[in-house]
Design a protein around this motif. Structure first.
Motif, PDB file in Angstrom:
ATOM      1  N   THR A   1       1.005  -1.214  -0.063  1.00  0.00           N
ATOM      2  CA  THR A   1       0.066  -0.001   0.090  1.00  0.00           C
ATOM      3  C   THR A   1       0.820   1.292   0.149  1.00  0.00           C
ATOM      4  O   THR A   1       1.653   1.462   1.016  1.00  0.00           O
ATOM      5  N   LEU A   2       0.843   1.990  -0.955  1.00  0.00           N
ATOM      6  CA  LEU A   2       1.644   3.269  -1.296  1.00  0.00           C
ATOM      7  C   LEU A   2       0.923   4.410  -0.643  1.00  0.00           C
ATOM      8  O   LEU A   2      -0.199   4.527  -0.822  1.00  0.00           O
TER       9      LEU A   2
ATOM     10  N   ALA B   1      14.296  -2.907  14.464  1.00  0.00           N
ATOM     11  CA  ALA B   1      15.514  -3.342  14.876  1.00  0.00           C
ATOM     12  C   ALA B   1      15.161  -4.375  15.665  1.00  0.00           C
ATOM     13  O   ALA B   1      13.914  -4.902  15.694  1.00  0.00           O
ATOM     14  N   SER B   2      15.963  -5.014  16.255  1.00  0.00           N
ATOM     15  CA  SER B   2      15.716  -6.565  16.977  1.00  0.00           C
ATOM     16  C   SER B   2      14.942  -6.213  18.190  1.00  0.00           C
ATOM     17  O   SER B   2      14.293  -7.200  18.690  1.00  0.00           O
ATOM     18  N   ASP B   3      14.808  -5.008  18.656  1.00  0.00           N
ATOM     19  CA  ASP B   3      13.788  -4.818  19.980  1.00  0.00           C
ATOM     20  C   ASP B   3      12.427  -4.735  19.384  1.00  0.00           C
ATOM     21  O   ASP B   3      11.330  -4.614  20.048  1.00  0.00           O
ATOM     22  N   MET B   4      12.265  -4.845  18.088  1.00  0.00           N
ATOM     23  CA  MET B   4      10.509  -4.515  17.234  1.00  0.00           C
ATOM     24  C   MET B   4      10.179  -3.197  17.798  1.00  0.00           C
ATOM     25  O   MET B   4       8.814  -3.237  17.432  1.00  0.00           O
TER      26      MET B   4
ATOM     27  N   VAL C   1       5.788   4.356   7.430  1.00  0.00           N
ATOM     28  CA  VAL C   1       6.440   3.126   8.126  1.00  0.00           C
ATOM     29  C   VAL C   1       5.127   2.171   8.405  1.00  0.00           C
ATOM     30  O   VAL C   1       5.540   0.725   8.324  1.00  0.00           O
ATOM     31  N   LEU C   2       4.190   2.480   8.894  1.00  0.00           N
ATOM     32  CA  LEU C   2       3.174   1.828   9.424  1.00  0.00           C
ATOM     33  C   LEU C   2       2.389   1.146   8.409  1.00  0.00           C
ATOM     34  O   LEU C   2       1.865   0.090   8.421  1.00  0.00           O
TER      35      LEU C   2
ATOM     36  N   ARG D   1       5.194  -1.687   6.626  1.00  0.00           N
ATOM     37  CA  ARG D   1       4.432  -2.673   7.527  1.00  0.00           C
ATOM     38  C   ARG D   1       5.113  -3.956   7.353  1.00  0.00           C
ATOM     39  O   ARG D   1       4.383  -4.897   7.208  1.00  0.00           O
ATOM     40  N   ASP D   2       6.212  -4.293   8.159  1.00  0.00           N
ATOM     41  CA  ASP D   2       6.845  -5.323   8.074  1.00  0.00           C
ATOM     42  C   ASP D   2       7.819  -5.291   9.112  1.00  0.00           C
ATOM     43  O   ASP D   2       8.492  -4.350   9.485  1.00  0.00           O
TER      44      ASP D   2
END
Length: 306
Positions: free
Chosen positions: A5-6, A234-237, A223-224, A228-229
């Motif tokens: 979704t753009l 980062a590793s902390d999500m 970003v959302l 959306r992935d």
């Protein structure tokens, strides 16, 4: 078939050129994108007060930058033996009050608000910490005892009122571009974090309606909704990755840079990358390469002074 979704970008509201004087203030997301612009354009200042998260502290930063003075009541000696500022992040902290003030003024010298053409502001959260004794909203708690603070959320009305008053004191020629950080505050709980982001978005929307010099760039939505992935976190999500910041930076360039500025930025960023390279051997050949690269950078920046 489309698997993404753009997010439509708003109509271009600013035009950045190599000569443009730009200031970034706000959360770590402002730092990440701002640092990329500082490599692309020569007159960009990023977070001279350090990383700031809430709208009220960012507003205070602008008021202090206007006067280039800081009330002594905002300075204190912490339990770690360092002097800190309630209006700054820890980058200005030092062993004496004088040294702390020197750091503050050194950073302030980078900024001339009267000459700044575009201000990028990234709000991170509507949650604030106030000194229990005075009610002063702090930009950073500096690891002081939690007993010193009260915690609350700014209302939409508070943010709009404070920023409306602030905008009336800034140059009418200064364009303000608001963004919201996509960082999620898990410590609040994800529902509370979303409510905080919603308040920020509502406040920005009202400010943009009231003030024609204010605009919104949808970094949060990109970003959302577009990325959306979890691979973009980062590793902390919770924190967006460098790749995510690169993507936002690319979208921002298409929105704010004409083609000539994009060509300039590409060449300048290549030179900056070359200067950051550290070879195994610092021999004469490398020193010559370094000097030549610096000369090319100076020459390029000179072409952008109009």
């Amino acid at each position: 078939m489309r698997f993404q979704t753009l997010v439509d970008l708003p109509p271009p509201a600013i035009t950045l050129r190599p000569s443009s004087k730009v200031l970034f203030l706000g959360s770590c997301f402002a730092t990440n994108v701002g640092e990329r612009m500082a490599e692309a354009l020569p007159h960009v200042v990023v977070n001279p007060m350090g990383t700031l998260y809430n709208p009220s502290s960012i507003a205070l930063a602008l008021r202090l930058l206007q006067k280039k003075e800081i009330p002594k009541t905002l300075l204190f000696e912490g339990g770690d033996g360092l002097w800190h500022s309630w209006a700054h992040a820890s980058e200005v902290s030092d062993e004496t009050q004088e040294a702390c003030l020197a750091r503050i003024h050194e950073r302030w010298e980078q900024v001339d608000l009267a000459q700044t053409e575009v201000l990028f502001v990234t709000f991170g959260t509507a949650r604030v910490y106030t000194l229990a004794a005075t009610g002063q909203i702090v930009a950073n708690c500096h690891k002081a005892s939690s007993r010193l603070f009260c915690e609350r959320d700014l209302s939409v009305e508070e943010m709009v009122e404070e920023w409306t008053e602030l905008l009336s004191t800034l140059s009418e020629n200064l364009k303000v571009v608001f963004t919201v950080s996509p960082y999620r505050y898990a410590k609040y709980g994800f529902h509370e974090s979303q409510l905080s982001k919603a308040r920020l978005l509502l406040a920005i929307n009202e400010l943009c309606h009231r003030h024609p010099q204010c605009h919104y760039f949808p970094a949060y939505e990109i970003v959302l909704d577009e990325l959306r992935d979890y691979r973009f976190y980062a590793s902390d999500m919770l924190h967006p990755t460098a790749q995510t910041a690169d993507y936002i930076w690319e979208r921002l360039q298409t929105w704010a840079f004409p083609e000539a500025t994009q060509r300039f930025a590409k060449e300048r960023m290549a030179l900056m990358k070359a200067l950051q390279h550290r070879p195994r051997r610092m021999d004469d050949a490398y020193q010559q390469f370094l000097q030549q690269t610096k000369e090319r950078l100076v020459a390029l920046d000179a072409t952008g002074i109009v």
